[in-house]
Motif scaffolding. Sequence first.
Motif: not given
Length: 158
Positions: A5-8, A22-24, A36-39, A49-52
């Motif tokens: 799961h990624a977000a801004d 940022k872009d975590g 967890s951490g940077p995308l 992995a699937r990325v959402r």
Amino acid sequence: MLTIHAADELRYGWDEDQEPVKDGAVAVAADRVVGSGPLAELREEFPDARVRRWPGVLGPALLHQGPLPDAPTPRERIHAVLKLGATAVLEEYADTPELRAAAARNDVIVVPRGTAVRRPAAFLGIGRADLAVFEYDETGGGTCVATVCAGRLVHRRR
């Protein structure tokens, strides 16, 4: 299946002074956080992995600290809490067997009376994958975009 799961922006807590990533992102396998951490780093570590991708800020799911929203059925009351980005409720507000059963069916945590009301971030280390994504407007108000409860996507704003 492993999902990232990624977000801004990624936050490890909502009231911490820690600098957001940022872009975590957060990597989830079954009901657990596995990274967890940077995308970019998580994509390297988990290439299959699937990325959402979500707009906004990703962080730990919330503890709903007040009465549950009104709705016609216990299931709908629990779902209303999930739509707010919460995956836990206080026992005094899940005060009927029907509400507690609906919470259990949806993996929503019922926090016992007398327990500290501040819930730690779910993904500091390896923990249960309870995540929420909020999109903030110019006034600072946030709308829940997505909620992940015990690794399952249980709400997404369309």
